[in-house]
Design a protein around this motif. Structure first.
Motif, PDB file in Angstrom:
ATOM      1  N   VAL A  28       1.185  -1.243  -0.403  1.00 23.55           N
ATOM      2  CA  VAL A  28       0.275  -0.439   0.229  1.00 23.55           C
ATOM      3  C   VAL A  28       1.130   1.211   0.242  1.00 23.55           C
ATOM      4  N   ILE A  29      -0.014   2.624  -0.870  1.00 25.37           N
ATOM      5  CA  ILE A  29       1.074   3.293  -0.827  1.00 25.37           C
ATOM      6  C   ILE A  29       0.514   4.518   0.501  1.00 25.37           C
ATOM      7  N   LEU A  30       1.417   4.971   1.591  1.00 31.33           N
ATOM      8  CA  LEU A  30       1.615   5.891   3.147  1.00 31.33           C
ATOM      9  C   LEU A  30       0.180   6.711   2.616  1.00 31.33           C
ATOM     10  N   THR A  31      -1.193   7.265   2.638  1.00 29.44           N
ATOM     11  CA  THR A  31      -1.857   8.671   2.496  1.00 29.44           C
ATOM     12  C   THR A  31      -2.289   8.441   4.212  1.00 29.44           C
ATOM     13  N   LYS A  32      -2.478   9.717   4.338  1.00 27.93           N
ATOM     14  CA  LYS A  32      -3.417  10.144   5.627  1.00 27.93           C
ATOM     15  C   LYS A  32      -4.463   9.341   6.008  1.00 27.93           C
ATOM     16  N   LEU A  33      -5.420   9.019   4.939  1.00 31.93           N
ATOM     17  CA  LEU A  33      -6.779   7.786   5.210  1.00 31.93           C
ATOM     18  C   LEU A  33      -6.385   7.138   5.264  1.00 31.93           C
ATOM     19  N   ASN A  34      -5.624   5.645   4.861  1.00 28.97           N
ATOM     20  CA  ASN A  34      -4.703   4.555   5.501  1.00 28.97           C
ATOM     21  C   ASN A  34      -3.974   4.695   6.335  1.00 28.97           C
ATOM     22  N   LEU A  35      -3.136   6.287   7.694  1.00 28.50           N
ATOM     23  CA  LEU A  35      -2.680   5.853   8.094  1.00 28.50           C
ATOM     24  C   LEU A  35      -4.024   6.440   9.852  1.00 28.50           C
ATOM     25  N   SER A  36      -4.728   7.237   9.648  1.00 31.50           N
ATOM     26  CA  SER A  36      -6.187   7.590  10.114  1.00 31.50           C
ATOM     27  C   SER A  36      -6.681   7.192  10.033  1.00 31.50           C
ATOM     28  N   GLU A  37      -6.852   5.515   9.251  1.00 28.00           N
ATOM     29  CA  GLU A  37      -7.582   4.295   9.675  1.00 28.00           C
ATOM     30  C   GLU A  37      -7.222   3.429   9.796  1.00 28.00           C
ATOM     31  N   ALA A  38      -6.046   2.905  10.071  1.00 28.17           N
ATOM     32  CA  ALA A  38      -4.953   2.617  10.938  1.00 28.17           C
ATOM     33  C   ALA A  38      -5.159   2.353  12.435  1.00 28.17           C
ATOM     34  N   ILE A  39      -4.540   3.892  12.723  1.00 28.67           N
ATOM     35  CA  ILE A  39      -4.060   4.046  13.977  1.00 28.67           C
ATOM     36  C   ILE A  39      -5.307   3.775  14.278  1.00 28.67           C
ATOM     37  N   LYS A  40      -7.014   4.620  14.111  1.00 23.11           N
ATOM     38  CA  LYS A  40      -8.440   4.930  14.698  1.00 23.11           C
ATOM     39  C   LYS A  40      -9.248   3.347  14.962  1.00 23.11           C
ATOM     40  N   ASP A  41      -8.090   2.119  14.345  1.00 18.90           N
ATOM     41  CA  ASP A  41      -8.929   0.573  14.042  1.00 18.90           C
ATOM     42  C   ASP A  41      -8.354  -0.005  15.410  1.00 18.90           C
ATOM     43  N   SER A  42      -6.282   0.602  15.462  1.00 21.55           N
ATOM     44  CA  SER A  42      -5.676  -0.229  16.561  1.00 21.55           C
ATOM     45  C   SER A  42      -6.596   0.713  18.283  1.00 21.55           C
ATOM     46  N   ILE A  43      -6.521   1.963  17.889  1.00 26.70           N
ATOM     47  CA  ILE A  43      -7.294   3.086  19.316  1.00 26.70           C
ATOM     48  C   ILE A  43      -8.743   1.766  19.627  1.00 26.70           C
ATOM     49  N   LEU A  44      -9.325   2.003  18.764  1.00 32.69           N
ATOM     50  CA  LEU A  44     -10.964   0.995  19.078  1.00 32.69           C
ATOM     51  C   LEU A  44     -10.133  -0.475  19.497  1.00 32.69           C
ATOM     52  N   VAL A  45      -9.641  -0.983  19.304  1.00 36.44           N
ATOM     53  CA  VAL A  45      -9.339  -2.890  19.405  1.00 36.44           C
ATOM     54  C   VAL A  45      -8.379  -2.567  20.801  1.00 36.44           C
ATOM     55  N   ASN A  46      -7.732  -1.579  20.953  1.00 36.30           N
ATOM     56  CA  ASN A  46      -6.895  -1.701  22.303  1.00 36.30           C
ATOM     57  C   ASN A  46      -7.480  -0.910  23.394  1.00 36.30           C
ATOM     58  N   PHE A  47      -8.552  -0.056  23.267  1.00 30.24           N
ATOM     59  CA  PHE A  47      -9.281   0.824  24.551  1.00 30.24           C
ATOM     60  C   PHE A  47     -10.347   0.616  24.072  1.00 30.24           C
ATOM     61  N   GLY A  48     -11.234   0.183  22.963  1.00 27.87           N
ATOM     62  CA  GLY A  48     -12.073   0.378  23.166  1.00 27.87           C
ATOM     63  C   GLY A  48     -13.384   1.456  22.653  1.00 27.87           C
ATOM     64  N   GLU A  49     -14.647   1.882  22.444  1.00 31.67           N
ATOM     65  CA  GLU A  49     -16.016   2.376  22.366  1.00 31.67           C
ATOM     66  C   GLU A  49     -14.894   4.494  22.954  1.00 31.67           C
ATOM     67  N   CYS A  50     -14.964   3.921  23.950  1.00 32.03           N
ATOM     68  CA  CYS A  50     -15.034   4.853  25.445  1.00 32.03           C
ATOM     69  C   CYS A  50     -13.598   5.684  24.916  1.00 32.03           C
ATOM     70  N   GLY A  51     -13.247   5.055  24.651  1.00 34.34           N
ATOM     71  CA  GLY A  51     -11.412   5.151  24.362  1.00 34.34           C
ATOM     72  C   GLY A  51     -10.578   6.042  23.410  1.00 34.34           C
ATOM     73  N   LEU A  52     -11.746   5.323  22.040  1.00 31.17           N
ATOM     74  CA  LEU A  52     -11.736   5.735  20.623  1.00 31.17           C
ATOM     75  C   LEU A  52     -12.552   7.132  20.621  1.00 31.17           C
ATOM     76  N   ALA A  53     -13.424   7.095  21.353  1.00 33.84           N
ATOM     77  CA  ALA A  53     -14.655   8.141  20.930  1.00 33.84           C
ATOM     78  C   ALA A  53     -13.336   9.344  21.885  1.00 33.84           C
ATOM     79  N   SER A  54     -12.649   9.311  22.649  1.00 33.04           N
ATOM     80  CA  SER A  54     -12.078   9.995  23.882  1.00 33.04           C
ATOM     81  C   SER A  54     -10.886  11.025  22.938  1.00 33.04           C
ATOM     82  N   CYS A  55     -10.597   9.718  22.154  1.00 28.73           N
ATOM     83  CA  CYS A  55      -8.827  10.291  21.500  1.00 28.73           C
ATOM     84  C   CYS A  55      -9.631  11.317  20.050  1.00 28.73           C
TER      85      CYS A  55
END
Length: 149
Positions: A28-55
C-alpha cells in the motif's frame, strides 16, 4: 482563557518487505486516510469505544510523506499517550506489515515541523541519488506542504 493543548508526534513508518503481504496485491502507498484508519482501528481494539471517542476529539494525521515514510500526528495533550500506544500496536496498514517509530514529540506545530524538515532533508540527502524523477518531484511537493504546515 487557555487554548486547547495538543501534542504533535513525528513518526517514521517502517514497511517490512521481508514478510509476506497479508493480502493479495502490491504494498500500500501511505496516505493520510490509510494511516488514520489503521490508527483508529488500533485505538478501538486496544482502548474500546470510549477510548476511541475520547481520542477522536483532536486526532488528526497532519502530514504524510510516502517517499521517506514520515508522518505527523496531532492529538490532545490528555490523550496523546493512548494514541502513541495505539500507533505502536499497529501491525499493518492496508495489506502491508508496518512498524511505527516515534522520532519526536512536541507541544507546538512549529517545533514538530522543524524536526520533520530536518529529518526529511537528511533522508533526502542520503537517498536522493537513487530516486527517480517522479519520486524527487513527490519529495519536493511534500517538503513544500511541510513548510506550509
Amino acid at each position: 482563557m487557555v487554548g486547547f493543548k495538543n501534542r504533535y508526534m513525528l513518526m517514521e513508518v517502517y514497511l517490512d518487505p521481508d514478510k509476506d503481504l497479508l493480502g493479495e496485491g502490491t504494498p500500500v502507498i501511505l496516505t493520510k486516510l490509510n494511516l488514520s484508519e489503521a490508527i483508529k482501528d488500533s485505538i478501538l481494539v486496544n482502548f474500546g469505544e470510549c477510548g476511541l471517542a475520547s481520542c477522536l476529539g483532536s486526532f488528526h494525521v497532519a502530514y504524510v510523506n510516502p517517499v521517506t515514510k514520515l508522518c505527523i500526528v496531532r492529538s490532545s495533550r490528555e490523550e496523546h499517550r493512548e494514541v502513541w500506544s495505539a500507533m505502536t500496536l499497529v501491525r499493518s496498514v492496508g495489506n502491508c506489515p508496518v512498524v511505527f517509530n516515534l522520532l519526536d514529540i512536541s507541544g507546538c506545530s512549529r517545533a514538530c515541523r522543524d524536526a520533520a524538515l530536518k529529518c526529511e532533508t537528511e533522508k533526502f540527502n542520503q537517498s536522493g541519488k537513487g530516486l527517480s524523477e517522479e519520486e524527487v518531484r513527490e519529495m519536493n511537493r511534500c517538503l513544500d506542504k511541510l513548510k506550509l504546515l
